[in-house]
Design a protein around this motif. Structure first.
Motif, PDB file in Angstrom:
ATOM      1  N   THR A   6      -7.962  11.907  -2.177  1.00 20.53           N
ATOM      2  CA  THR A   6      -8.948  11.290  -1.844  1.00 20.53           C
ATOM      3  C   THR A   6      -8.995  10.999  -0.190  1.00 20.53           C
ATOM      4  O   THR A   6      -7.756  11.034   0.437  1.00 20.53           O
ATOM      5  CB  THR A   6      -9.232   9.890  -2.322  1.00 20.53           C
ATOM      6  OG1 THR A   6      -8.073   9.159  -2.119  1.00 20.53           O
ATOM      7  CG2 THR A   6      -9.478  10.120  -3.950  1.00 20.53           C
ATOM      8  N   ASN A   7     -10.244  10.949   0.334  1.00 19.76           N
ATOM      9  CA  ASN A   7     -10.245  10.490   1.762  1.00 19.76           C
ATOM     10  C   ASN A   7     -10.342   8.841   1.851  1.00 19.76           C
ATOM     11  O   ASN A   7     -10.866   8.081   1.124  1.00 19.76           O
ATOM     12  CB  ASN A   7     -11.063  11.511   2.683  1.00 19.76           C
ATOM     13  CG  ASN A   7     -12.623  10.967   2.230  1.00 19.76           C
ATOM     14  OD1 ASN A   7     -12.985   9.957   1.678  1.00 19.76           O
ATOM     15  ND2 ASN A   7     -13.446  11.967   2.295  1.00 19.76           N
ATOM     16  N   PRO A   8     -10.284   8.562   3.435  1.00 21.51           N
ATOM     17  CA  PRO A   8     -10.219   7.029   3.645  1.00 21.51           C
ATOM     18  C   PRO A   8     -11.520   6.489   3.116  1.00 21.51           C
ATOM     19  O   PRO A   8     -11.692   5.253   2.925  1.00 21.51           O
ATOM     20  CB  PRO A   8      -9.927   7.030   4.907  1.00 21.51           C
ATOM     21  CG  PRO A   8      -8.800   8.159   5.376  1.00 21.51           C
ATOM     22  CD  PRO A   8      -9.567   9.161   4.434  1.00 21.51           C
ATOM     23  N   SER A  18      -5.446   2.197  -0.275  1.00 24.45           N
ATOM     24  CA  SER A  18      -4.607   3.382   0.024  1.00 24.45           C
ATOM     25  C   SER A  18      -4.763   4.514  -1.444  1.00 24.45           C
ATOM     26  O   SER A  18      -5.049   3.987  -2.425  1.00 24.45           O
ATOM     27  CB  SER A  18      -3.133   3.203  -0.048  1.00 24.45           C
ATOM     28  OG  SER A  18      -2.688   2.637  -1.245  1.00 24.45           O
ATOM     29  N   GLU A  19      -4.385   5.947  -1.228  1.00 25.79           N
ATOM     30  CA  GLU A  19      -4.595   6.706  -2.323  1.00 25.79           C
ATOM     31  C   GLU A  19      -3.444   6.082  -3.450  1.00 25.79           C
ATOM     32  O   GLU A  19      -3.765   6.371  -4.548  1.00 25.79           O
ATOM     33  CB  GLU A  19      -4.027   8.054  -1.689  1.00 25.79           C
ATOM     34  CG  GLU A  19      -5.202   8.848  -1.160  1.00 25.79           C
ATOM     35  CD  GLU A  19      -4.908  10.167  -0.953  1.00 25.79           C
ATOM     36  OE1 GLU A  19      -5.035  11.230  -1.707  1.00 25.79           O
ATOM     37  OE2 GLU A  19      -4.011  10.369   0.461  1.00 25.79           O
ATOM     38  N   LYS A  20      -2.341   5.736  -2.915  1.00 29.25           N
ATOM     39  CA  LYS A  20      -1.339   5.293  -3.919  1.00 29.25           C
ATOM     40  C   LYS A  20      -1.776   4.029  -4.710  1.00 29.25           C
ATOM     41  O   LYS A  20      -1.870   4.195  -5.818  1.00 29.25           O
ATOM     42  CB  LYS A  20      -0.064   4.636  -3.225  1.00 29.25           C
ATOM     43  CG  LYS A  20       1.158   4.035  -3.936  1.00 29.25           C
ATOM     44  CD  LYS A  20       2.530   3.766  -3.432  1.00 29.25           C
ATOM     45  CE  LYS A  20       3.442   3.352  -4.131  1.00 29.25           C
ATOM     46  NZ  LYS A  20       4.559   2.962  -3.587  1.00 29.25           N
ATOM     47  N   GLU A  21      -2.524   3.273  -3.976  1.00 29.42           N
ATOM     48  CA  GLU A  21      -3.029   1.970  -4.928  1.00 29.42           C
ATOM     49  C   GLU A  21      -4.019   2.653  -6.011  1.00 29.42           C
ATOM     50  O   GLU A  21      -4.291   2.215  -7.087  1.00 29.42           O
ATOM     51  CB  GLU A  21      -3.882   1.266  -4.180  1.00 29.42           C
ATOM     52  CG  GLU A  21      -4.593  -0.140  -4.723  1.00 29.42           C
ATOM     53  CD  GLU A  21      -5.414  -1.124  -3.918  1.00 29.42           C
ATOM     54  OE1 GLU A  21      -5.376  -2.157  -4.203  1.00 29.42           O
ATOM     55  OE2 GLU A  21      -5.599  -0.698  -2.872  1.00 29.42           O
ATOM     56  N   LEU A  22      -4.994   3.496  -5.595  1.00 27.47           N
ATOM     57  CA  LEU A  22      -5.941   4.148  -6.269  1.00 27.47           C
ATOM     58  C   LEU A  22      -5.504   4.962  -7.451  1.00 27.47           C
ATOM     59  O   LEU A  22      -5.555   4.561  -8.916  1.00 27.47           O
ATOM     60  CB  LEU A  22      -6.863   5.172  -5.853  1.00 27.47           C
ATOM     61  CG  LEU A  22      -8.106   5.846  -6.332  1.00 27.47           C
ATOM     62  CD1 LEU A  22      -9.226   4.928  -6.940  1.00 27.47           C
ATOM     63  CD2 LEU A  22      -8.470   6.812  -5.516  1.00 27.47           C
ATOM     64  N   ALA A  23      -4.282   5.836  -7.065  1.00 22.66           N
ATOM     65  CA  ALA A  23      -3.783   6.544  -8.316  1.00 22.66           C
ATOM     66  C   ALA A  23      -2.799   5.493  -9.248  1.00 22.66           C
ATOM     67  O   ALA A  23      -2.846   5.829 -10.334  1.00 22.66           O
ATOM     68  CB  ALA A  23      -2.562   7.499  -7.675  1.00 22.66           C
ATOM     69  N   THR A  24      -2.477   4.497  -8.935  1.00 22.88           N
ATOM     70  CA  THR A  24      -1.641   3.494  -9.598  1.00 22.88           C
ATOM     71  C   THR A  24      -2.619   2.717 -10.623  1.00 22.88           C
ATOM     72  O   THR A  24      -2.276   2.582 -11.756  1.00 22.88           O
ATOM     73  CB  THR A  24      -0.930   2.212  -8.821  1.00 22.88           C
ATOM     74  OG1 THR A  24      -0.202   3.005  -8.014  1.00 22.88           O
ATOM     75  CG2 THR A  24      -0.342   1.398  -9.592  1.00 22.88           C
TER      76      THR A  24
END
Length: 168
Positions: A6-8, A18-24
């Motif tokens: 994803t983009n910012p 962050s992408e990590k937070e979204l993925a988690t």
């Protein structure tokens, strides 16, 4: 489904840092990000059928649980055997536009109610002499339907000499 990348701007739109937070935090896009999970299924069906989806409007759920309106433009990326590997696309936040549309509809209903409540005939026409608004009294007294009036001009209510004078 899950996000691969994803983009910012998209992260900010959904309230993630962050992408990590979204993925988690998001393991099922349809169940967690779509206000109506069946919209995700409809989106997938359309992309599979047509290969692309444009201006697909849905309500999305932000991290803070607030609902926003988004417009999706996406395409299916396929492998050598023609199977969909992932979707790529763009998402636009259209919440302000949807709110403006809702308010415009409400204002139209209110003004229609006021205009229809006027005791006499009311009509309004534009610079090209096309009727743009009128009340039901105008329809009743003129004997014309709304559809007919929408195709008429004020001079259409005059005949012979009277029409010639009005057209001048």
């Amino acid at each position: 489904g899950r996000f691969l990348m994803t983009n910012p701007a998209y992260l900010r739109m959904l309230g993630y840092s962050s992408e990590k937070e979204l993925a988690t935090e998001v393991s099922d896009i349809g169940a967690q990000l779509y206000a109506e999970p069946e919209d995700r299924e409809r989106f997938k069906r359309l992309v599979e059928e047509y290969g692309v989806v444009n201006n697909f409007e849905v309500r999305a759920i932000r991290k803070d649980r607030a609902l926003i309106w988004v417009s999706l433009n996406a395409r299916a990326v396929k492998d050598a055997k023609g199977r969909t590997v992932y979707y790529e696309g763009m998402v636009e936040n259209i919440t302000k536009r949807k709110l403006a549309e809702k308010n415009l509809i409400l204002e139209k209903k209110i003004s229609d109610s006021i205009i229809d409540g006027l005791p006499g005939i009311f009509y309004l026409f534009n610079d090209q002499l096309n009727y743009v608004r009128w009340n039901r009294s105008f329809e009743r007294v003129s004997g014309y339907s709304a559809e007919e009036i929408s195709r008429m001009k004020p001079v259409d209510f005059f005949r012979d000499e009277g029409r010639e004078r009005v057209e001048e």
